[in-house]
Design a protein around this motif. Structure first.
Motif, PDB file in Angstrom:
ATOM      1  N   PRO A  86      21.890 -27.006  48.559  1.00  0.00           N
ATOM      2  CA  PRO A  86      21.173 -27.329  47.316  1.00  0.00           C
ATOM      3  C   PRO A  86      21.316 -28.803  46.930  1.00  0.00           C
ATOM      4  N   TYR A  87      22.425 -29.397  47.282  1.00  0.00           N
ATOM      5  CA  TYR A  87      22.674 -30.814  46.972  1.00  0.00           C
ATOM      6  C   TYR A  87      21.642 -31.693  47.666  1.00  0.00           C
ATOM      7  N   PHE A  88      21.273 -31.329  48.898  1.00  0.00           N
ATOM      8  CA  PHE A  88      20.231 -32.074  49.600  1.00  0.00           C
ATOM      9  C   PHE A  88      18.871 -31.792  48.980  1.00  0.00           C
ATOM     10  N   GLU A  89      18.604 -30.527  48.689  1.00  0.00           N
ATOM     11  CA  GLU A  89      17.265 -30.159  48.222  1.00  0.00           C
ATOM     12  C   GLU A  89      16.955 -30.833  46.892  1.00  0.00           C
ATOM     13  N   MET A  95      28.416 -33.703  37.817  1.00  0.00           N
ATOM     14  CA  MET A  95      29.059 -32.610  37.091  1.00  0.00           C
ATOM     15  C   MET A  95      28.417 -31.269  37.444  1.00  0.00           C
ATOM     16  N   THR A  96      27.084 -31.270  37.563  1.00  0.00           N
ATOM     17  CA  THR A  96      26.393 -30.048  37.974  1.00  0.00           C
ATOM     18  C   THR A  96      26.868 -29.620  39.354  1.00  0.00           C
ATOM     19  N   ALA A  97      26.957 -30.589  40.245  1.00  0.00           N
ATOM     20  CA  ALA A  97      27.379 -30.270  41.608  1.00  0.00           C
ATOM     21  C   ALA A  97      28.812 -29.760  41.638  1.00  0.00           C
ATOM     22  N   MET A  98      29.660 -30.306  40.778  1.00  0.00           N
ATOM     23  CA  MET A  98      31.070 -29.901  40.784  1.00  0.00           C
ATOM     24  C   MET A  98      31.240 -28.466  40.293  1.00  0.00           C
ATOM     25  N   MET A  99      30.316 -27.990  39.435  1.00  0.00           N
ATOM     26  CA  MET A  99      30.480 -26.669  38.843  1.00  0.00           C
ATOM     27  C   MET A  99      30.118 -25.544  39.806  1.00  0.00           C
ATOM     28  N   ASP A 100      29.363 -25.844  40.842  1.00  0.00           N
ATOM     29  CA  ASP A 100      28.878 -24.802  41.746  1.00  0.00           C
ATOM     30  C   ASP A 100      29.513 -24.998  43.124  1.00  0.00           C
ATOM     31  N   GLY A 147      38.121 -18.853  47.013  1.00  0.00           N
ATOM     32  CA  GLY A 147      38.309 -20.181  46.427  1.00  0.00           C
ATOM     33  C   GLY A 147      36.988 -20.882  46.200  1.00  0.00           C
ATOM     34  N   LYS A 148      37.082 -21.986  45.486  1.00  0.00           N
ATOM     35  CA  LYS A 148      35.888 -22.794  45.221  1.00  0.00           C
ATOM     36  C   LYS A 148      35.780 -23.975  46.164  1.00  0.00           C
ATOM     37  N   THR A 149      36.895 -24.349  46.784  1.00  0.00           N
ATOM     38  CA  THR A 149      36.888 -25.568  47.602  1.00  0.00           C
ATOM     39  C   THR A 149      37.636 -25.349  48.912  1.00  0.00           C
ATOM     40  N   MET A 150      37.233 -26.106  49.912  1.00  0.00           N
ATOM     41  CA  MET A 150      37.902 -26.096  51.218  1.00  0.00           C
ATOM     42  C   MET A 150      38.027 -27.534  51.676  1.00  0.00           C
ATOM     43  N   THR A 151      39.207 -27.931  52.087  1.00  0.00           N
ATOM     44  CA  THR A 151      39.395 -29.293  52.591  1.00  0.00           C
ATOM     45  C   THR A 151      38.421 -29.589  53.726  1.00  0.00           C
ATOM     46  N   ALA A 152      38.102 -30.866  53.884  1.00  0.00           N
ATOM     47  CA  ALA A 152      37.314 -31.294  55.051  1.00  0.00           C
ATOM     48  C   ALA A 152      38.197 -31.502  56.276  1.00  0.00           C
ATOM     49  N   HIS A 153      39.534 -31.302  56.109  1.00  0.00           N
ATOM     50  CA  HIS A 153      40.460 -31.529  57.218  1.00  0.00           C
ATOM     51  C   HIS A 153      41.301 -30.305  57.551  1.00  0.00           C
ATOM     52  N   PRO A 154      40.647 -29.165  57.870  1.00  0.00           N
ATOM     53  CA  PRO A 154      41.417 -28.028  58.374  1.00  0.00           C
ATOM     54  C   PRO A 154      41.990 -28.369  59.740  1.00  0.00           C
ATOM     55  N   LEU A 164      44.022 -23.413  59.921  1.00  0.00           N
ATOM     56  CA  LEU A 164      44.895 -23.578  58.758  1.00  0.00           C
ATOM     57  C   LEU A 164      44.245 -24.588  57.831  1.00  0.00           C
ATOM     58  N   PHE A 165      44.165 -24.249  56.543  1.00  0.00           N
ATOM     59  CA  PHE A 165      43.498 -25.185  55.631  1.00  0.00           C
ATOM     60  C   PHE A 165      43.949 -24.938  54.201  1.00  0.00           C
ATOM     61  N   PHE A 166      43.393 -25.705  53.298  1.00  0.00           N
ATOM     62  CA  PHE A 166      43.733 -25.570  51.881  1.00  0.00           C
ATOM     63  C   PHE A 166      42.504 -25.955  51.079  1.00  0.00           C
ATOM     64  N   GLY A 167      42.570 -25.657  49.794  1.00  0.00           N
ATOM     65  CA  GLY A 167      41.572 -26.160  48.858  1.00  0.00           C
ATOM     66  C   GLY A 167      42.303 -26.677  47.638  1.00  0.00           C
ATOM     67  N   TYR A 168      41.853 -27.779  47.078  1.00  0.00           N
ATOM     68  CA  TYR A 168      42.473 -28.241  45.831  1.00  0.00           C
ATOM     69  C   TYR A 168      41.399 -28.261  44.757  1.00  0.00           C
ATOM     70  N   GLN A 169      41.852 -28.051  43.517  1.00  0.00           N
ATOM     71  CA  GLN A 169      40.928 -28.030  42.396  1.00  0.00           C
ATOM     72  C   GLN A 169      41.263 -29.143  41.416  1.00  0.00           C
ATOM     73  N   MET A 170      40.224 -29.786  40.920  1.00  0.00           N
ATOM     74  CA  MET A 170      40.432 -30.858  39.957  1.00  0.00           C
ATOM     75  C   MET A 170      40.405 -30.345  38.526  1.00  0.00           C
ATOM     76  N   THR A 171      39.831 -29.159  38.331  1.00  0.00           N
ATOM     77  CA  THR A 171      39.470 -28.755  36.968  1.00  0.00           C
ATOM     78  C   THR A 171      40.363 -27.677  36.366  1.00  0.00           C
ATOM     79  N   GLY A 172      41.375 -27.231  37.082  1.00  0.00           N
ATOM     80  CA  GLY A 172      42.241 -26.202  36.492  1.00  0.00           C
ATOM     81  C   GLY A 172      42.991 -25.446  37.564  1.00  0.00           C
ATOM     82  N   GLU A 173      43.902 -24.568  37.126  1.00  0.00           N
ATOM     83  CA  GLU A 173      44.689 -23.768  38.072  1.00  0.00           C
ATOM     84  C   GLU A 173      43.781 -22.807  38.833  1.00  0.00           C
ATOM     85  N   PRO A 174      44.103 -22.477  40.049  1.00  0.00           N
ATOM     86  CA  PRO A 174      45.185 -23.041  40.849  1.00  0.00           C
ATOM     87  C   PRO A 174      44.805 -24.432  41.375  1.00  0.00           C
TER      88      PRO A 174
END
Ligand SMILES: [Fe+2]
Length: 440
Positions: A86-89, A95-100, A147-154, A164-174
């Protein structure tokens, strides 16, 4: 827009940092020298390419993947495609992109695991593409990934085949979640890790039995990510199938590390070679990428004594480090990286670097006075070749001719002339990460 029209734009939209317009598929490619018969597969590279010609940050450009496929001693095709999220389309505001979680620029890396090709960016979920770069869909590990996010460096473990990978969130726990998928791609572990703050965590470290989280002080605050050394830095060591309760934290000197080269265990020690910016990056906020570039440093944690050492390995400015994928998490002798210039903004150099991690030496392959390198990738000669026996693939940009080529360097004659150079039908903008992916 030609490169000559871009002089008034921010550095990341000028020259070969700027986007290209065309998606091509070209099968007749000129080669200088030779393409080794052993190269059977594709070199994929993802990067930032805003279709409108504008993005608010280098990292926000829509993902475009470039592929050069080899077989039978020749290049078979060059193609490049946007990842059609959707980001390309409809490039949304940030902020809109970060919420989805699905609204990803998908612009940072491309990997293959368990037969799936995944385009990755760290603030969203992964997107699956085909081996010839058609976009499939947002990828949720058959519904198991919550989760909402996945690292680009699994990391793909060469011993177990796990991802093996992780996701970090900027907007709240976790703020941090660790994940493990088995060799078949099934997500078998999701583990929240308590770090107590939101930090920009770009990459992490894996060894044969442990993962190491880099809780470094690019802290997410009122103005977004900003380097705050006074808030401290630490490394969290956890068994690969462990939980939050199993993490041991080790304080280190504040710094920024975007990319580790590799890491391994030796007795009670965990040895990690990382491209470290000792004075940090993003000191004035996310738009400030003027920090002194990284150099290769070696962190060593002794888990028996609780001590950490931190030693400069090489004086060259270097980032985009790569190891032979077959040695990920194991004691490797060789590493490769792109050279950087200390120029107040990320500025790649003309030299590709090869480290001998056993002898504590390095050598370079200079692409030429008009050339600029990108991230190198290693392709072994054969699946069972010894480490270091193979080819280093790297895009080279000719800043006089405004053209790009893919250079094939003999890893055993690294500073010698390249084995082959594939001329490409259009320039390949300076981008992010890629991988040599052999045919299955
Ligand atoms: Fe990266």
């Amino acid at each position: 827009m030609t490169t000559a029209d871009t002089q008034e734009l921010p550095w990341y939209l000028q020259g070969n940092y700027g986007p290209i317009q065309d998606e091509l598929e070209v099968r007749e490619l000129e080669v200088e020298g030779e393409v080794p018969e052993a190269l059977e597969g594709s070199y994929y590279r993802n990067g930032f390419n805003p279709p409108s010609g504008w993005s608010d940050h280098w990292f926000f450009g829509t993902g475009m993947i470039h592929q050069v496929e080899f077989g039978g001693g020749q290049p078979l095709v060059y193609r490049n495609r946007y990842v059609r999220t959707p980001y390309f389309e409809k490039a949304p505001d940030l902020m809109t992109a970060m919420m989805d979680p699905a609204n990803s620029p998908a612009n940072t890396n491309i990997i293959r695991h368990a037969g799936k090709y995944l385009a990755l960016e760290e603030a969203h979920r992964a997107w699956e593409v085909t081996s010839d770069l058609e976009t499939v869909s947002c990828y949720d590990f058959a519904g198991r990934f919550e989760g909402k996010t996945m690292t680009a460096h699994p990391k793909i473990c060469p011993v177990t085949g796990e991802l093996l990978f992780f996701g970090y969130q900027m907007t709240g726990e976790p703020y941090l979640t660790y994940y493990r998928a088995d060799a078949s791609g099934a997500l078998v572990q999701s583990e929240n890790i308590d770090i107590g703050r939101a930090v920009m965590m770009h990459d992490f470290i894996v060894t044969e039995h442990y993962v190491v989280f880099m809780d470094l002080p690019i802290v997410i605050g009122a103005i977004g990510p900003q380097y705050k050394p006074e808030e401290g830095a630490r490394l969290g060591v956890m068994p690969r199938s462990g939980t939050n309760a199993d993490v041991t934290w080790y304080e280190i000197a504040p710094c920024t590390v975007f990319h580790p080269l590799n890491a391994y265990e030796e007795g009670s020690r965990i040895v990690m070679d990382v491209c470290k910016q000792k004075d940090g990056q993003m000191r004035e906020g996310m738009n400030d990428l003027s920090g002194e570039p990284a150099k290769l440093w070696r962190w060593t944690i002794d888990t028996a004594t609780g001590t950490v050492t931190d030693d400069l390995f090489d004086e060259r400015y270097a980032d985009f480090p790569k190891v032979d994928d077959r040695m990920a998490g194991l004691k490797s002798r060789y590493g490769y990286a792109a050279s950087f210039l200390n120029a107040g903004a990320p500025k790649l150099g003309s030299e590709v670097i090869k480290y001998d991690l056993e002898k504590n030496t390095s050598e370079v392959h200079d692409l030429g006075s008009n050339a600029t390198c990108q991230e190198p990738s290693f392709a072994p000669k054969r699946p069972d070749s010894p480490e270091g026996e193979g080819y280093v693939l790297v895009y080279s940009y000719d800043n006089v001719e405004d053209s790009s080529s893919l250079v094939i360097i003999d890893s055993e004659n690294f500073s010698g002339p390249p084995i082959g150079t594939v001329k490409l039908p259009q320039r390949v903008p300076f981008g992010a990460h890629g991988n040599w992916i052999p045919n299955e």
